[in-house]
Write a protein that holds these residues in place. Structure first.
Motif, PDB file in Angstrom:
ATOM      1  N   GLN A  18       0.872  -1.154  -0.049  1.00  0.00           N
ATOM      2  CA  GLN A  18      -0.054   0.024  -0.156  1.00  0.00           C
ATOM      3  C   GLN A  18       0.843   1.235   0.092  1.00  0.00           C
ATOM      4  OE1 GLN A  18      -3.074   0.315  -0.500  1.00  0.00           O
ATOM      5  NE2 GLN A  18      -3.737   2.391   0.285  1.00  0.00           N
ATOM      6  N   VAL A  19       2.211   1.357   0.840  1.00  0.00           N
ATOM      7  CA  VAL A  19       2.899   2.400   0.577  1.00  0.00           C
ATOM      8  C   VAL A  19       3.431   2.670  -0.595  1.00  0.00           C
ATOM      9  CG1 VAL A  19       5.191   3.108   1.265  1.00  0.00           C
ATOM     10  CG2 VAL A  19       3.679   2.068   3.085  1.00  0.00           C
ATOM     11  N   ILE A  20       3.796   1.550  -1.608  1.00  0.00           N
ATOM     12  CA  ILE A  20       4.341   1.906  -2.892  1.00  0.00           C
ATOM     13  C   ILE A  20       3.203   2.252  -3.618  1.00  0.00           C
ATOM     14  CG2 ILE A  20       4.981   0.604  -5.024  1.00  0.00           C
ATOM     15  CD1 ILE A  20       6.756  -1.382  -2.890  1.00  0.00           C
ATOM     16  N   ASP A  21       2.017   1.781  -3.430  1.00  0.00           N
ATOM     17  CA  ASP A  21       0.643   2.428  -4.072  1.00  0.00           C
ATOM     18  C   ASP A  21       0.324   3.717  -3.921  1.00  0.00           C
ATOM     19  OD1 ASP A  21      -1.647   1.874  -5.674  1.00  0.00           O
ATOM     20  OD2 ASP A  21      -2.941   0.735  -4.216  1.00  0.00           O
ATOM     21  N   LEU A  22       0.428   4.149  -2.755  1.00  0.00           N
ATOM     22  CA  LEU A  22       0.104   5.547  -2.552  1.00  0.00           C
ATOM     23  C   LEU A  22       1.310   6.573  -3.074  1.00  0.00           C
ATOM     24  CD1 LEU A  22      -0.907   5.713   1.109  1.00  0.00           C
ATOM     25  CD2 LEU A  22      -2.272   6.414  -0.867  1.00  0.00           C
ATOM     26  N   SER A  23       2.490   5.875  -2.930  1.00  0.00           N
ATOM     27  CA  SER A  23       3.719   6.938  -3.573  1.00  0.00           C
ATOM     28  C   SER A  23       3.543   6.872  -4.833  1.00  0.00           C
ATOM     29  CB  SER A  23       5.099   6.454  -2.824  1.00  0.00           C
ATOM     30  OG  SER A  23       5.392   4.910  -3.073  1.00  0.00           O
ATOM     31  N   SER A  24       3.006   5.652  -5.719  1.00  0.00           N
ATOM     32  CA  SER A  24       3.449   5.929  -7.062  1.00  0.00           C
ATOM     33  C   SER A  24       2.082   6.493  -7.785  1.00  0.00           C
ATOM     34  CB  SER A  24       3.156   4.141  -7.401  1.00  0.00           C
ATOM     35  OG  SER A  24       4.334   3.566  -6.763  1.00  0.00           O
ATOM     36  N   GLU A  25       1.250   7.030  -7.150  1.00  0.00           N
ATOM     37  CA  GLU A  25       0.004   7.543  -7.772  1.00  0.00           C
ATOM     38  C   GLU A  25       0.484   9.012  -8.707  1.00  0.00           C
ATOM     39  OE1 GLU A  25      -3.174   8.868  -5.339  1.00  0.00           O
ATOM     40  OE2 GLU A  25      -3.476   6.596  -4.647  1.00  0.00           O
ATOM     41  N   GLY A  26       0.075   8.839  -9.842  1.00  0.00           N
ATOM     42  CA  GLY A  26       0.620   9.977 -10.795  1.00  0.00           C
ATOM     43  C   GLY A  26       2.072   9.889 -11.301  1.00  0.00           C
ATOM     44  N   GLU A  27       2.604   8.764 -11.027  1.00  0.00           N
ATOM     45  CA  GLU A  27       3.970   8.397 -11.340  1.00  0.00           C
ATOM     46  C   GLU A  27       4.118   7.381 -12.246  1.00  0.00           C
ATOM     47  OE1 GLU A  27       6.709  10.459 -10.212  1.00  0.00           O
ATOM     48  OE2 GLU A  27       5.356  11.533  -8.957  1.00  0.00           O
ATOM     49  N   LYS A  28       5.108   7.298 -13.166  1.00  0.00           N
ATOM     50  CA  LYS A  28       5.581   6.329 -14.109  1.00  0.00           C
ATOM     51  C   LYS A  28       6.189   5.314 -13.267  1.00  0.00           C
ATOM     52  CE  LYS A  28       5.177   8.715 -18.344  1.00  0.00           C
ATOM     53  NZ  LYS A  28       5.599   9.262 -19.781  1.00  0.00           N
ATOM     54  N   ILE A  29       5.658   3.922 -13.346  1.00  0.00           N
ATOM     55  CA  ILE A  29       6.390   2.846 -12.718  1.00  0.00           C
ATOM     56  C   ILE A  29       6.789   1.761 -13.618  1.00  0.00           C
ATOM     57  CG2 ILE A  29       5.698   3.500 -10.349  1.00  0.00           C
ATOM     58  CD1 ILE A  29       4.084   1.159 -10.340  1.00  0.00           C
ATOM     59  N   ASP A  30       7.803   0.920 -13.329  1.00  0.00           N
ATOM     60  CA  ASP A  30       7.836  -0.103 -14.301  1.00  0.00           C
ATOM     61  C   ASP A  30       7.442  -1.446 -13.857  1.00  0.00           C
ATOM     62  OD1 ASP A  30       9.507  -1.224 -12.051  1.00  0.00           O
ATOM     63  OD2 ASP A  30      11.428  -0.410 -12.856  1.00  0.00           O
ATOM     64  N   ILE A  31       7.496  -2.392 -14.840  1.00  0.00           N
ATOM     65  CA  ILE A  31       6.655  -3.653 -14.135  1.00  0.00           C
ATOM     66  C   ILE A  31       7.139  -4.362 -13.026  1.00  0.00           C
ATOM     67  CG2 ILE A  31       8.079  -5.203 -15.877  1.00  0.00           C
ATOM     68  CD1 ILE A  31       4.424  -5.469 -15.058  1.00  0.00           C
ATOM     69  N   ASP A  32       8.227  -4.081 -12.799  1.00  0.00           N
ATOM     70  CA  ASP A  32       8.898  -4.983 -11.381  1.00  0.00           C
ATOM     71  C   ASP A  32       8.259  -4.184 -10.452  1.00  0.00           C
ATOM     72  OD1 ASP A  32      10.625  -6.321 -12.776  1.00  0.00           O
ATOM     73  OD2 ASP A  32      12.219  -5.239 -12.786  1.00  0.00           O
ATOM     74  N   THR A  33       8.362  -2.821 -10.233  1.00  0.00           N
ATOM     75  CA  THR A  33       7.758  -1.930  -9.487  1.00  0.00           C
ATOM     76  C   THR A  33       6.242  -2.394  -8.973  1.00  0.00           C
ATOM     77  OG1 THR A  33       9.252  -0.262  -9.428  1.00  0.00           O
ATOM     78  CG2 THR A  33       7.091   0.178  -8.026  1.00  0.00           C
ATOM     79  N   LEU A  34       5.616  -2.561 -10.128  1.00  0.00           N
ATOM     80  CA  LEU A  34       4.068  -2.966 -10.343  1.00  0.00           C
ATOM     81  C   LEU A  34       4.029  -4.471  -9.498  1.00  0.00           C
ATOM     82  CD1 LEU A  34       1.252  -2.036 -10.956  1.00  0.00           C
ATOM     83  CD2 LEU A  34       1.445  -3.244 -13.100  1.00  0.00           C
ATOM     84  N   SER A  35       4.640  -4.976 -10.101  1.00  0.00           N
ATOM     85  CA  SER A  35       4.585  -6.666  -9.550  1.00  0.00           C
ATOM     86  C   SER A  35       4.700  -6.914  -8.102  1.00  0.00           C
ATOM     87  CB  SER A  35       5.695  -7.528 -10.174  1.00  0.00           C
ATOM     88  OG  SER A  35       5.475  -7.476 -11.795  1.00  0.00           O
ATOM     89  N   TYR A  36       5.800  -6.166  -7.642  1.00  0.00           N
ATOM     90  CA  TYR A  36       6.114  -6.110  -6.420  1.00  0.00           C
ATOM     91  C   TYR A  36       4.955  -5.457  -5.523  1.00  0.00           C
ATOM     92  CZ  TYR A  36       8.215  -5.355  -1.674  1.00  0.00           C
ATOM     93  OH  TYR A  36       8.606  -5.464  -0.343  1.00  0.00           O
ATOM     94  N   MET A  37       4.545  -4.304  -5.752  1.00  0.00           N
ATOM     95  CA  MET A  37       3.394  -3.777  -5.266  1.00  0.00           C
ATOM     96  C   MET A  37       2.212  -4.559  -5.055  1.00  0.00           C
ATOM     97  SD  MET A  37       1.727  -0.298  -6.312  1.00  0.00           S
ATOM     98  CE  MET A  37       0.515  -1.190  -7.641  1.00  0.00           C
ATOM     99  N   HIS A  38       1.835  -5.427  -6.152  1.00  0.00           N
ATOM    100  CA  HIS A  38       0.674  -6.292  -5.919  1.00  0.00           C
ATOM    101  C   HIS A  38       0.966  -7.583  -5.335  1.00  0.00           C
ATOM    102  CE1 HIS A  38      -1.779  -3.628  -8.049  1.00  0.00           C
ATOM    103  NE2 HIS A  38      -1.310  -3.709  -9.252  1.00  0.00           N
ATOM    104  N   GLN A  39       2.226  -8.259  -5.339  1.00  0.00           N
ATOM    105  CA  GLN A  39       2.587  -9.357  -4.763  1.00  0.00           C
ATOM    106  C   GLN A  39       2.336  -8.776  -3.041  1.00  0.00           C
ATOM    107  OE1 GLN A  39       2.773 -12.336  -5.136  1.00  0.00           O
ATOM    108  NE2 GLN A  39       3.737 -12.861  -2.968  1.00  0.00           N
ATOM    109  N   ALA A  40       2.886  -7.845  -2.922  1.00  0.00           N
ATOM    110  CA  ALA A  40       3.217  -7.379  -1.359  1.00  0.00           C
ATOM    111  C   ALA A  40       1.420  -6.951  -1.040  1.00  0.00           C
ATOM    112  CB  ALA A  40       3.568  -6.243  -1.054  1.00  0.00           C
TER     113      ALA A  40
END
Length: 292
Positions: A155-177
């Protein structure tokens, strides 16, 4: 078979939850009213069902572990209450009903989530019929899955990523967590509580990892293709909150292909299991046709 299994297990879980969480007749009544409002707002009880199905798949009896199963549902419900808050996703509806903070106010919603989270561990520690060392290990894994290295971290990554461009590795980690960790904890808990062998626990862990991935991808797809009537909340919330998803990072077609592959991988993880794991197989196949 799957529909009947889920209905039967869901009723068992609901009955147990009703006993575990005090009614609004207990003082102070408002907190228990708020806790029960979200807890009985129509959840599918996926995490308890996954725990029970995992235990069943290795010859155990999943309904023997209701305390831990209900604890998982209480933790999940707390996370939804907090996710819906204006400081998080700012959603007004969940499962077709007004969210907790819209009914009880933000302060009471936060306390209701806190109440469910803390009560979950009291309930799980009272699980009968399990050796203490096994139970402590299982609850420790669930705690980690719900904490800063799991759901909260995601959720921390989700919040801090709003409006930001993130890569697939970050997205995958965010959802796995954020999403996958509690699914994995549920499946592993069922296997460990039922006394699964190392190879069984390892295979079920891989199944759970792929299940969580397929669940998140199909969730992203539903935010584009679903309807508010079916999913119980406004569609397009990911776009509204400028969130990266598997659909926005790739395309709708590519996301659908990725969901199909995750389901295939989950089924492959169960190849050494017999028909006793058929419920797990049906659960992951059902993700490809889910509409809520």
């Amino acid at each position: 078979m799957l529909k009947q299994y889920c209905q039967e297990k869901g009723k068992i879980v609901d009955h147990a939850l009703a006993a575990f969480v005090p009614s609004e007749n207990v003082y102070p009544p408002k907190i228990f009213e708020a806790m029960r409002y979200s807890l009985f707002a129509g959840g599918k009880r996926l995490r308890p069902i996954l725990l029970m199905a995992a235990a069943d798949s290795i010859g155990g009896k999943g309904s023997d572990y209701l305390n831990v199963a209900c604890g998982l549902e209480m933790i999940h419900t707390y996370s939804l209450i907090h996710d819906d808050l204006p400081a998080m996703d700012d959603d007004d509806y969940r499962r077709g009903k007004l969210t907790s903070h819209k009914v009880f106010g933000e302060g009471m919603a936060i306390l209701a989530g806190d109440g469910l989270l803390t009560a979950a561990f009291t309930v799980m520690l009272a699980q009968p019929g399990v050796q203490a060392d096994v139970l402590i290990k299982v609850i420790g894994e669930i705690s980690n899955a719900a904490g800063a290295l799991g759901m909260i971290g995601g959720q921390v990554i989700d919040l801090s990523s709003e409006g930001e461009k993130i890569d697939i590795d970050t997205l995958s980690y965010m959802h796995q967590a954020k999403t996958g960790a509690l699914f994995q904890a549920a499946v592993r808990a069922g296997a460990q509580l039922a006394g699964g062998a190392e190879w069984q626990i390892a295979s079920l862990t891989e199944y759970a990892k792929q299940y969580g991935l397929a669940f998140q991808i199909t969730d992203d797809i539903l935010d584009v293709t679903g309807t508010q009537e079916k999913i119980g909340k406004p569609v397009g919330s990911d776009v509204k909150n400028h969130k990266a998803t598997y659909v926005t990072l790739y395309s709708l077609g590519k996301a659908q292909d990725m969901a199909n592959q995750a389901v295939t991988n989950a089924l492959q993880a169960l190849k050494q299991f017999g028909q006793e794991a058929d419920v797990l197989r049906e659960l992951v196949r059902a993700l490809l046709t889910r509409d809520n």
